[in-house]
Write a protein that holds these residues in place. Structure first.
Motif, short mmCIF file in Angstrom:
data_model
loop_
_atom_site.label_atom_id
_atom_site.label_comp_id
_atom_site.label_asym_id
_atom_site.label_seq_id
_atom_site.Cartn_x
_atom_site.Cartn_y
_atom_site.Cartn_z
N TYR A 97 -8.64 6.90 5.68
CA TYR A 97 -9.61 6.96 6.78
C TYR A 97 -10.89 6.23 6.40
N GLN A 98 -11.29 6.28 5.13
CA GLN A 98 -12.48 5.55 4.69
C GLN A 98 -12.28 4.04 4.86
N PRO A 133 -11.67 7.37 12.52
CA PRO A 133 -12.66 7.83 11.54
C PRO A 133 -14.09 7.54 11.99
N LEU A 135 -17.36 6.61 10.31
CA LEU A 135 -17.86 6.11 9.04
C LEU A 135 -19.36 5.85 9.11
N LEU A 141 -17.33 8.86 4.62
CA LEU A 141 -16.59 9.37 5.78
C LEU A 141 -17.24 10.65 6.28
#
Length: 484
Positions: A97-98, A133, A135, A141
């Protein structure tokens, strides 16, 4: 926060889609708080996608996540403030997800999910979901922006995925801006507080340095600390001996009994704490009953109604500890703030400097007094020597007169003997000579009387002068010893 209906449905028309996204972004970017940003985002996305639920899932420590924002149709359960513990999430998915991973699931039963994950989604009636996500620009995250379809499975279109992704990105930028503004405000407030504390410290220092002696410095210190900290009592505990101290200065609330002058004997103090206080030990106690104090120490504090205290050392420039500067809270407990602790520590340091300066000033004044007295004594010695010299002259003069009187008596005796032997009583020459001799004797007798009177007066004055001289010398010697 309510949002106007900018749209009714997602359309493939590029112009309309561009306008739609611009309106959502504008709303998010102009929102001043984190909570409002998240609420606007889920509301906008919920309306744009006409889905059943939109949530923001915030990642928290210890593999926890919390639903911090939600908009859900009334037919389905609410999940706001729910906390989810998923130890596997960090290990399996956080790095993905990052890196921007987006998941679009049309049907949870056809996505190859684990049974436990499907079970968790079933509890909140999810049949399809879209996960993007959030960010922060530093690539951390924040969490996930999640769209749920609960009424039936749903095939997510590219434009829907793109919209959710863009909104998630804008949330990240908006959150970063809010945090920067909050940090700036926090730093500004901190700077202002520090400036105020520094100004108050400068004011206290100025007043202490104006003290004429050590007693004034100590009293200024306790009065200023009580005023600034708004506490119930401030004392200075002077260490007369390593294990014995006296309250040498106090400023206290009127309702409290004064403790100025009380002597406290603590045989354990030197062994336990003296070196620590020399090295700058500071003690902040919010509640004496929760500080692990010994019963006897707690009992001593209870006697003077202390519920919380703040203790800093007063060390002089020669590194000798003078005592302790102590703030008391007596009517309630008190959580001492970091700024208060640091400020009082600095006041303790400055009190030590001011005391050293006052001691030096007292020594200089004492030396000046001794010097002045010595100058006066020198003058008195000169006067005494002059008077003694005058007395010596008077004594010598009187001695000479007595010698002359003795000679006159001898002459008179001789003349009287001649008169008797020659029977010359009627001899005028002899009679005249005898008269002259008696006249001289009478004159010398008067001089002796005058000298005796002057001699007595000068002797008394000289004796008094010498006695004063001795007293002044003894006083100067005593002052000299005191200033060492």
């Amino acid at each position: 926060m309510a949002i106007e209906h900018i749209f009714t449905e997602i359309t493939e028309n590029k112009a309309e889609k561009k306008n739609l996204i611009s309106e959502i972004i504008k709303k998010i970017r102009t929102t001043p708080t984190e909570e409002d940003i998240l609420n606007i985002a889920v509301e906008a996305l919920h309306q744009a996608l006409e889905c059943d639920r939109v949530i923001v899932y915030n990642l928290q420590p210890e593999s926890r996540g919390k639903i911090v924002a939600e908009l859900v149709n009334s037919d389905f359960p609410k999940t706001i403030d729910s906390v989810i513990v998923d130890p596997c999430f960090e290990h399996r998915y956080i790095n993905k997800y990052q890196q921007g991973r987006v998941i679009a699931v049309a049907n949870i039963y056809e996505a190859g999910m684990t049974p436990c994950y499907i079970e968790n989604l079933e509890k909140i009636a999810v049949k399809a979901n879209l996960v993007t996500p959030i960010l922060i620009p530093d690539e951390s995250l924040y969490g996930l922006l999640v769209v749920h379809q609960c009424s039936q499975p749903r095939q997510w279109t590219p434009s829907e995925i793109e919209l959710a992704t863009q909104i998630a990105s804008e949330i990240g930028w908006a959150l970063e801006n809010v945090r920067r503004k909050q940090q700036y405000q926090k730093l500004t407030q901190q700077w202002q507080r520090n400036y105020q504390w520094q100004q108050s410290l400068q004011a206290v220092m100025k007043k202490m340095n104006s003290g004429c002696n050590c007693a004034e410095v100590l009293q200024i210190a306790v009065e200023q600390v009580k005023e600034i900290l708004q506490c119930d009592r401030v004392i200075i505990y002077g260490l007369q001996k390593p294990n014995q101290g006296t309250i040498v200065a106090e400023s206290t609330f009127a309702a409290l009994a004064p403790i100025l002058g009380q002597t406290i004997l603590d045989p354990c103090f030197e062994y336990r704490y003296l070196d620590q206080y020399r090295q700058g030990r500071v003690i902040a106690v919010a509640n004496i009953y929760e500080a692990g104090m010994t019963p006897c120490y707690m009992e001593n504090l209870e006697k003077i109604a202390v519920k919380a205290n703040l203790v800093v050392p007063i060390n002089c420039e020669d590194e000798a500890i003078y005592g302790l500067l102590v703030a008391h809270q007596c009517f309630n407990f008190r959580e001492w703030q970091t700024e208060e602790i640091e400020w009082l520590k600095q006041v303790g340091i400055q009190t030590g400097f001011a005391l050293s300066k006052a001691k030096l000033k007292e020594q200089v004044e004492s030396f000046n007094s001794v010097f002045t007295n010595l100058q006066n004594t020198k003058q008195e010695i000169a006067v005494a020597k002059t008077q003694i010299r005058e007395i010596r002259l008077k004594v010598q003069d009187t001695s000479d007169i007595l010698g002359e009187i003795n000679n006159l008596y001898k002459m008179l005796d001789r003349e009287v003997t001649l008169i008797n032997q020659a029977n010359l009583i009627q001899d005028d020459k002899k009679s005249q000579l005898i008269k002259i001799i008696f006249k001289k004797i009478r004159q010398n007798s008067q001089k002796i009387g005058e000298n005796i009177h002057l001699f007595a007066g000068q002797t008394y004055q000289t004796e008094e002068l010498l006695q004063n001289l001795k007293t002044n010398l003894d006083h100067n010697i005593l002052n000299h010893h005191k200033t060492k």
